[in-house]
Design a protein around this motif. Structure first.
Motif, mmCIF file in Angstrom:
data_model
loop_
_atom_site.group_PDB
_atom_site.id
_atom_site.type_symbol
_atom_site.label_atom_id
_atom_site.label_comp_id
_atom_site.label_asym_id
_atom_site.label_seq_id
_atom_site.Cartn_x
_atom_site.Cartn_y
_atom_site.Cartn_z
ATOM 1 N N MET A 84 -35.142 26.157 21.101
ATOM 2 C CA MET A 84 -36.427 25.571 20.759
ATOM 3 C C MET A 84 -36.945 26.247 19.508
ATOM 4 O O MET A 84 -37.146 27.457 19.455
ATOM 5 C CB MET A 84 -37.405 25.777 21.926
ATOM 6 N N ALA A 85 -37.166 25.485 18.488
ATOM 7 C CA ALA A 85 -37.623 26.034 17.215
ATOM 8 C C ALA A 85 -39.137 26.126 17.191
ATOM 9 O O ALA A 85 -39.846 25.247 17.682
ATOM 10 C CB ALA A 85 -37.134 25.147 16.075
ATOM 11 N N ALA A 86 -39.627 27.191 16.607
ATOM 12 C CA ALA A 86 -41.076 27.360 16.466
ATOM 13 C C ALA A 86 -41.545 26.502 15.306
ATOM 14 O O ALA A 86 -40.967 26.522 14.232
ATOM 15 C CB ALA A 86 -41.407 28.825 16.224
ATOM 16 N N SER A 87 -42.577 25.735 15.527
ATOM 17 C CA SER A 87 -43.055 24.821 14.494
ATOM 18 C C SER A 87 -44.198 25.405 13.689
ATOM 19 O O SER A 87 -44.553 24.873 12.636
ATOM 20 C CB SER A 87 -43.495 23.500 15.123
ATOM 21 N N GLY A 88 -44.818 26.471 14.184
ATOM 22 C CA GLY A 88 -45.956 27.040 13.483
ATOM 23 C C GLY A 88 -47.267 26.390 13.864
ATOM 24 O O GLY A 88 -48.329 26.873 13.515
ATOM 25 N N THR A 89 -47.206 25.291 14.588
ATOM 26 C CA THR A 89 -48.407 24.608 15.035
ATOM 27 C C THR A 89 -48.793 25.145 16.401
ATOM 28 O O THR A 89 -47.945 25.303 17.267
ATOM 29 C CB THR A 89 -48.169 23.089 15.135
ATOM 30 N N THR A 90 -50.065 25.424 16.577
ATOM 31 C CA THR A 90 -50.529 25.903 17.875
ATOM 32 C C THR A 90 -51.549 24.941 18.448
ATOM 33 O O THR A 90 -52.211 24.206 17.708
ATOM 34 C CB THR A 90 -51.159 27.312 17.776
ATOM 35 N N VAL A 91 -51.651 24.948 19.754
ATOM 36 C CA VAL A 91 -52.628 24.126 20.452
ATOM 37 C C VAL A 91 -53.299 25.001 21.508
ATOM 38 O O VAL A 91 -52.697 25.947 22.014
ATOM 39 C CB VAL A 91 -51.989 22.891 21.126
ATOM 40 N N PRO A 92 -54.533 24.688 21.853
ATOM 41 C CA PRO A 92 -55.194 25.467 22.902
ATOM 42 C C PRO A 92 -54.558 25.173 24.257
ATOM 43 O O PRO A 92 -54.102 24.068 24.524
ATOM 44 C CB PRO A 92 -56.650 24.995 22.862
ATOM 45 N N LEU A 93 -54.511 26.201 25.088
ATOM 46 C CA LEU A 93 -53.988 26.072 26.440
ATOM 47 C C LEU A 93 -55.151 26.328 27.377
ATOM 48 O O LEU A 93 -55.592 27.453 27.520
ATOM 49 C CB LEU A 93 -52.861 27.084 26.680
ATOM 50 N N GLY A 94 -55.669 25.284 27.973
ATOM 51 C CA GLY A 94 -56.837 25.425 28.836
ATOM 52 C C GLY A 94 -56.442 25.515 30.293
ATOM 53 O O GLY A 94 -55.654 24.727 30.791
ATOM 54 N N ASN A 95 -56.952 26.538 30.963
ATOM 55 C CA ASN A 95 -56.737 26.661 32.400
ATOM 56 C C ASN A 95 -57.876 27.478 32.980
ATOM 57 O O ASN A 95 -58.618 28.135 32.265
ATOM 58 C CB ASN A 95 -55.373 27.292 32.706
ATOM 59 N N ARG A 96 -58.003 27.419 34.288
ATOM 60 C CA ARG A 96 -59.052 28.167 34.953
ATOM 61 C C ARG A 96 -58.394 29.177 35.876
ATOM 62 O O ARG A 96 -57.484 28.837 36.613
ATOM 63 C CB ARG A 96 -59.958 27.227 35.727
ATOM 64 N N VAL A 97 -58.872 30.413 35.799
ATOM 65 C CA VAL A 97 -58.340 31.469 36.647
ATOM 66 C C VAL A 97 -59.487 32.296 37.197
ATOM 67 O O VAL A 97 -60.595 32.296 36.662
ATOM 68 C CB VAL A 97 -57.354 32.396 35.889
ATOM 69 N N ASN A 98 -59.200 33.012 38.247
ATOM 70 C CA ASN A 98 -60.154 33.918 38.854
ATOM 71 C C ASN A 98 -60.608 34.949 37.824
ATOM 72 O O ASN A 98 -59.795 35.508 37.086
ATOM 73 C CB ASN A 98 -59.481 34.598 40.054
ATOM 74 N N THR A 99 -61.908 35.225 37.783
ATOM 75 C CA THR A 99 -62.478 36.145 36.805
ATOM 76 C C THR A 99 -61.847 37.533 36.873
ATOM 77 O O THR A 99 -61.495 38.119 35.848
ATOM 78 C CB THR A 99 -64.003 36.259 37.007
ATOM 79 N N ALA A 100 -61.705 38.069 38.078
ATOM 80 C CA ALA A 100 -61.125 39.402 38.236
ATOM 81 C C ALA A 100 -59.666 39.423 37.781
ATOM 82 O O ALA A 100 -59.225 40.371 37.124
ATOM 83 C CB ALA A 100 -61.243 39.870 39.685
ATOM 84 N N LEU A 101 -58.911 38.372 38.107
ATOM 85 C CA LEU A 101 -57.509 38.301 37.698
ATOM 86 C C LEU A 101 -57.407 38.268 36.178
ATOM 87 O O LEU A 101 -56.577 38.955 35.586
ATOM 88 C CB LEU A 101 -56.831 37.072 38.311
ATOM 89 N N LYS A 102 -58.267 37.487 35.542
ATOM 90 C CA LYS A 102 -58.269 37.400 34.073
ATOM 91 C C LYS A 102 -58.555 38.761 33.463
ATOM 92 O O LYS A 102 -57.867 39.195 32.536
ATOM 93 C CB LYS A 102 -59.294 36.389 33.589
ATOM 94 N N ARG A 103 -59.533 39.456 33.985
ATOM 95 C CA ARG A 103 -59.891 40.775 33.464
ATOM 96 C C ARG A 103 -58.717 41.739 33.625
ATOM 97 O O ARG A 103 -58.358 42.467 32.692
ATOM 98 C CB ARG A 103 -61.130 41.306 34.166
#
Length: 88
Positions: free
Chosen positions: A1-20
Protein backbone atom coordinates in the motif's frame (compact mmCIF):
# COMPACT_ATOMS: atom_id res chain seq x y z
CA UNK A 1 0.00 0.00 0.00
CA UNK A 2 1.58 3.23 -1.12
CA UNK A 3 1.32 6.37 0.96
CA UNK A 4 -0.45 9.09 -0.97
CA UNK A 5 0.33 12.00 1.32
CA UNK A 6 -3.36 12.77 1.66
CA UNK A 7 -4.84 12.56 5.13
CA UNK A 8 -8.41 12.41 6.33
CA UNK A 9 -9.86 12.78 9.81
CA UNK A 10 -10.65 9.57 11.65
CA UNK A 11 -13.66 10.14 13.87
CA UNK A 12 -14.51 7.77 16.68
CA UNK A 13 -15.78 7.89 20.22
CA UNK A 14 -13.91 6.33 23.11
CA UNK A 15 -14.09 6.32 26.87
CA UNK A 16 -12.51 9.48 28.31
CA UNK A 17 -10.23 7.61 30.73
CA UNK A 18 -9.09 5.20 28.00
CA UNK A 19 -8.26 8.12 25.69
CA UNK A 20 -6.25 9.83 28.41
CA UNK A 21 -4.34 6.62 29.23
CA UNK A 22 -3.70 6.02 25.52
CA UNK A 23 -2.31 9.54 25.07
CA UNK A 24 -0.15 9.21 28.19
CA UNK A 25 1.25 5.87 27.05
CA UNK A 26 1.97 7.19 23.56
CA UNK A 27 3.74 10.20 25.10
CA UNK A 28 5.82 7.89 27.32
CA UNK A 29 6.91 6.13 24.12
CA UNK A 30 7.88 9.49 22.60
CA UNK A 31 5.04 9.84 20.12
CA UNK A 32 1.65 11.44 19.71
CA UNK A 33 -1.56 9.47 19.89
CA UNK A 34 -2.00 10.09 16.15
CA UNK A 35 1.38 8.49 15.48
CA UNK A 36 0.52 5.54 17.72
CA UNK A 37 -2.78 4.98 15.87
CA UNK A 38 -0.98 5.25 12.53
CA UNK A 39 1.57 2.62 13.60
CA UNK A 40 -1.26 0.33 14.72
CA UNK A 41 -3.20 0.83 11.49
CA UNK A 42 -0.15 0.12 9.33
CA UNK A 43 0.57 -3.10 11.23
CA UNK A 44 -3.12 -4.07 11.05
CA UNK A 45 -3.02 -3.72 7.26
CA UNK A 46 0.38 -5.44 6.88
CA UNK A 47 -0.62 -8.36 9.13
CA UNK A 48 -4.10 -8.69 7.64
CA UNK A 49 -5.64 -8.20 11.08
CA UNK A 50 -4.61 -7.52 14.64
CA UNK A 51 -0.85 -7.58 15.24
CA UNK A 52 -1.52 -9.38 18.52
CA UNK A 53 -3.79 -12.12 19.81
CA UNK A 54 -7.39 -11.03 20.41
CA UNK A 55 -9.32 -13.28 22.72
CA UNK A 56 -11.75 -13.17 25.58
CA UNK A 57 -10.11 -12.89 28.98
CA UNK A 58 -10.63 -15.98 31.14
CA UNK A 59 -11.44 -15.03 34.74
CA UNK A 60 -9.38 -16.41 37.57
CA UNK A 61 -10.97 -18.98 39.87
CA UNK A 62 -11.43 -16.26 42.52
CA UNK A 63 -13.08 -13.87 40.04
CA UNK A 64 -15.41 -16.60 38.79
CA UNK A 65 -16.39 -17.58 42.36
CA UNK A 66 -17.05 -13.94 43.25
CA UNK A 67 -19.27 -13.54 40.18
CA UNK A 68 -21.22 -16.69 41.05
CA UNK A 69 -21.62 -15.51 44.64
CA UNK A 70 -22.97 -12.17 43.42
CA UNK A 71 -25.39 -13.85 40.97
CA UNK A 72 -26.60 -16.15 43.75
CA UNK A 73 -27.09 -13.16 46.06
CA UNK A 74 -29.12 -11.37 43.39
CA UNK A 75 -31.19 -14.51 42.75
CA UNK A 76 -31.94 -14.87 46.48
CA UNK A 77 -32.96 -11.21 46.57
CA UNK A 78 -35.39 -11.81 43.68
CA UNK A 79 -33.27 -9.83 41.20
CA UNK A 80 -31.92 -12.74 39.17
CA UNK A 81 -32.98 -16.07 37.78
CA UNK A 82 -31.75 -19.62 38.31
CA UNK A 83 -30.73 -19.99 34.67
CA UNK A 84 -28.40 -16.98 35.03
CA UNK A 85 -26.18 -19.17 37.21
CA UNK A 86 -26.21 -22.05 34.74
CA UNK A 87 -25.62 -20.00 31.55
CA UNK A 88 -22.21 -18.60 32.31
Amino acid sequence: MAASGTTVPLGNRVNTALKREFEETAEELGMTSTTALTVFMKRFVEDGGFPFEVRRRVPTEEEFAAEMDERYRLMRAGEGAYHDLAEV
